[in-house]
Write an enzyme that holds these catalytic residues in place. Structure first.
Site, PDB file in Angstrom:
ATOM      1  N   TYR A 142      34.228  36.118  38.839  1.00  0.00           N
ATOM      2  CA  TYR A 142      34.599  37.524  39.229  1.00  0.00           C
ATOM      3  C   TYR A 142      33.610  38.403  40.390  1.00  0.00           C
ATOM      4  O   TYR A 142      33.981  39.147  40.792  1.00  0.00           O
ATOM      5  CB  TYR A 142      34.877  38.462  37.938  1.00  0.00           C
ATOM      6  CG  TYR A 142      35.790  38.121  36.924  1.00  0.00           C
ATOM      7  CD1 TYR A 142      36.850  36.927  37.593  1.00  0.00           C
ATOM      8  CD2 TYR A 142      35.875  38.195  35.785  1.00  0.00           C
ATOM      9  CE1 TYR A 142      37.632  36.574  36.765  1.00  0.00           C
ATOM     10  CE2 TYR A 142      37.018  37.917  34.934  1.00  0.00           C
ATOM     11  CZ  TYR A 142      37.792  37.011  35.420  1.00  0.00           C
ATOM     12  OH  TYR A 142      38.869  36.539  34.463  1.00  0.00           O
ATOM     13  N   LYS A 193      33.202  24.106  31.027  1.00  0.00           N
ATOM     14  CA  LYS A 193      34.038  22.966  31.566  1.00  0.00           C
ATOM     15  C   LYS A 193      32.883  21.983  32.247  1.00  0.00           C
ATOM     16  O   LYS A 193      33.065  21.947  33.663  1.00  0.00           O
ATOM     17  CB  LYS A 193      35.114  23.428  32.574  1.00  0.00           C
ATOM     18  CG  LYS A 193      36.317  24.046  31.824  1.00  0.00           C
ATOM     19  CD  LYS A 193      37.193  23.354  31.138  1.00  0.00           C
ATOM     20  CE  LYS A 193      37.972  22.554  32.144  1.00  0.00           C
ATOM     21  NZ  LYS A 193      38.965  21.583  31.714  1.00  0.00           N
ATOM     22  N   ASP A 226      38.929  24.574  27.541  1.00  0.00           N
ATOM     23  CA  ASP A 226      40.311  24.413  27.122  1.00  0.00           C
ATOM     24  C   ASP A 226      40.670  24.000  25.825  1.00  0.00           C
ATOM     25  O   ASP A 226      41.482  24.328  24.921  1.00  0.00           O
ATOM     26  CB  ASP A 226      40.828  23.451  28.253  1.00  0.00           C
ATOM     27  CG  ASP A 226      39.986  22.179  28.273  1.00  0.00           C
ATOM     28  OD1 ASP A 226      39.123  22.005  27.890  1.00  0.00           O
ATOM     29  OD2 ASP A 226      40.657  21.168  29.018  1.00  0.00           O
ATOM     30  N   ASP A 250      37.088  35.767  29.353  1.00  0.00           N
ATOM     31  CA  ASP A 250      38.361  36.847  29.561  1.00  0.00           C
ATOM     32  C   ASP A 250      39.241  36.198  28.765  1.00  0.00           C
ATOM     33  O   ASP A 250      40.130  36.906  27.954  1.00  0.00           O
ATOM     34  CB  ASP A 250      38.400  36.965  31.081  1.00  0.00           C
ATOM     35  CG  ASP A 250      39.316  38.008  31.394  1.00  0.00           C
ATOM     36  OD1 ASP A 250      39.658  38.710  30.365  1.00  0.00           O
ATOM     37  OD2 ASP A 250      39.487  38.159  32.618  1.00  0.00           O
ATOM     38  N   ASP A 254      40.878  37.160  24.772  1.00  0.00           N
ATOM     39  CA  ASP A 254      42.264  37.690  24.394  1.00  0.00           C
ATOM     40  C   ASP A 254      42.955  36.766  23.524  1.00  0.00           C
ATOM     41  O   ASP A 254      43.732  37.129  22.718  1.00  0.00           O
ATOM     42  CB  ASP A 254      43.057  37.603  25.746  1.00  0.00           C
ATOM     43  CG  ASP A 254      42.797  39.044  26.352  1.00  0.00           C
ATOM     44  OD1 ASP A 254      41.929  39.771  25.995  1.00  0.00           O
ATOM     45  OD2 ASP A 254      43.498  39.374  27.326  1.00  0.00           O
TER      46      ASP A 254
END
Ligand code: NAD
Length: 370
Positions: A142, A193, A226, A250, A254
């Site tokens: 970001y 990852k 993942d 992020d 959620d």
């Protein structure tokens, strides 16, 4: 004894309504002599723009920087949809995060037994869930440069975001996660990852080193981000503390949020580096939800996320672990008695308003602290 200072930024929409419920709890604690909080209040978001032409004034920024902790309500609403981009309500929150250096975002996902049926997952999967997601908040994709959309020679466009992490950034967020795990169930799952991203390889190496050299008493495992997302919805109770970067955090936080049912229940904390002289971290506590303009002023706002955010402040900024635990217990008891604001009520269930929910939690809290 120096007073502990709290700077309150209720913000817009339901922010002031839910902050008022926290203020009654603080008044009780101070009145009982259990805490010595000094309070100051400021404006942030749309209300600050109306008053000062900025999403937060310099004077209020200075107060936020000087406070032991900031309690933040929520910002935004349709009234400010067309204000200049750098004055939009969210700019106040981003400025606070940046200037306070809040690099660690803590999002607990706790499923109160009384609300297990409000989750979209089966009761046995979520009942009693208590996990903590620690997300790096100021680095990664970001913020990495270059970040741009360029036009190529053939007229096509090319968009670039850059995922960047340095050793130092990974070390400091890892230490936050390990320290928190020590005070919980002693387990950290680090999600990245490494199979496809260089930043994931470095993340994995640095977290492994910090774990080995500084936190031999904490069990560390590594999980691909993942797979972590999948495991969160398959069997979330396998986790204690999940440590992850800004982007994956992020998404994963959620998912964690939705395990527990409602947006009105979710607190969060954002912490900075420990001060060299005092050891205290800059800190901001806020509910995960927004300003809910659709229900502002109707008394329908659930104050639990805001009250639980104050509970996190008791725990993480002031070391008042026992009081924080009792505040959590008070929330659980109120829910156990079947009291519900509209957002957490099942169809046909009776509901109470913001003030009644705040008062019920305070009454249980008073009974618990004696
Ligand atoms: P929102 O979180 O404000 O509301 C989403 C839905 O959840 C609404 O139906 C709302 O009524 C409900 N809800 C949220 N909190 C609740 C609570 N405590 N009790 C009961 N119901 C609750 O998100 P949104 O509608 O997408 O955004 C509204 C405004 O809030 C926008 O201006 C947005 O930019 C802003 N926002 C601010 C923050 C923040 O201050 N950190 C975060 C998200 C959104």
């Amino acid at each position: 004894m120096a007073k502990n200072s709290l700077f309150l930024l209720p913000g817009d929409g339901i922010g002031p309504e839910i902050m008022a419920e926290v203020e009654t709890i603080i008044a009780f604690l101070n009145g009982k002599g259990l805490t010595d909080f000094s309070l100051d209040r400021g404006l942030v978001g749309g209300c600050a723009y109306d008053a000062h032409g900025a999403a937060i004034s310099e004077a209020d920024m200075a107060k936020a920087l000087a406070a032991d902790a900031v309690l933040f309500g929520a910002v935004g609403g349709p009234k400010w949809d067309s204000v200049p981009y750098n004055c939009r309500p969210e700019a106040g929150l981003l400025r606070l995060r940046k200037d306070l250096g809040l690099f660690a975002n803590l999002r607990p996902a706790i499923c109160y037994p009384a609300l297990a049926d409000a989750s979209s997952l089966k009761r046995e999967v979520v009942e009693g869930l208590d996990i903590l997601i620690v997300r790096e908040l100021t680095g990664g994709v970001y913020f990495g440069e270059p970040k741009e959309i360029v036009t190529l020679e053939n007229g096509e466009k090319r968009a670039v975001d850059t995922q960047v992490y340095t050793t130092h950034e990974i070390e400091r967020i890892a230490r936050v996660a390990f320290d928190l795990a020590k005070a919980r169930n002693g387990r950290v799952s680090s999600a990245e990852k490494r199979n496809v991203m260089k930043s994931g390889v470095l993340w994995n190496q640095v977290v492994t080193k910090i774990g080995k050299e500084e936190y031999a008493d904490v069990k560390l495992d590594h999980i691909l981000a993942d797979n972590c997302a999948m495991q969160l919805v398959r069997w979330p109770k396998q986790f204690d503390v999940i440590l992850t970067d800004n982007l994956f955090g992020d998404v994963l936080s959620d998912i964690g949020a939705m395990l527990t049912g409602s947006l009105g229940m979710l607190p969060s904390a954002s912490l900075g580096a420990p001060d060299a002289a005092t050891g205290k971290r800059k800190a901001l506590y806020e509910p995960v939800h927004g300003s809910a303009p659709d229900i502002a002023g109707t008394g329908a706002a659930n104050p639990i996320a805001m009250i639980a955010s104050f509970g996190m402040a008791l725990r993480y900024s002031f070391g008042l672990i026992d009081l924080a635990g009792k505040l959590d217990d008070a929330i659980a008891r109120v829910l156990g008695k079947g009291l519900r604001t509209k957002d957490i009520a099942q169809k046909g269930e009776a509901t109470i308003d913001t003030r009644a929910m705040g008062a019920a939690i305070l009454a249980e809290f008073k009974a618990l602290v004696g």
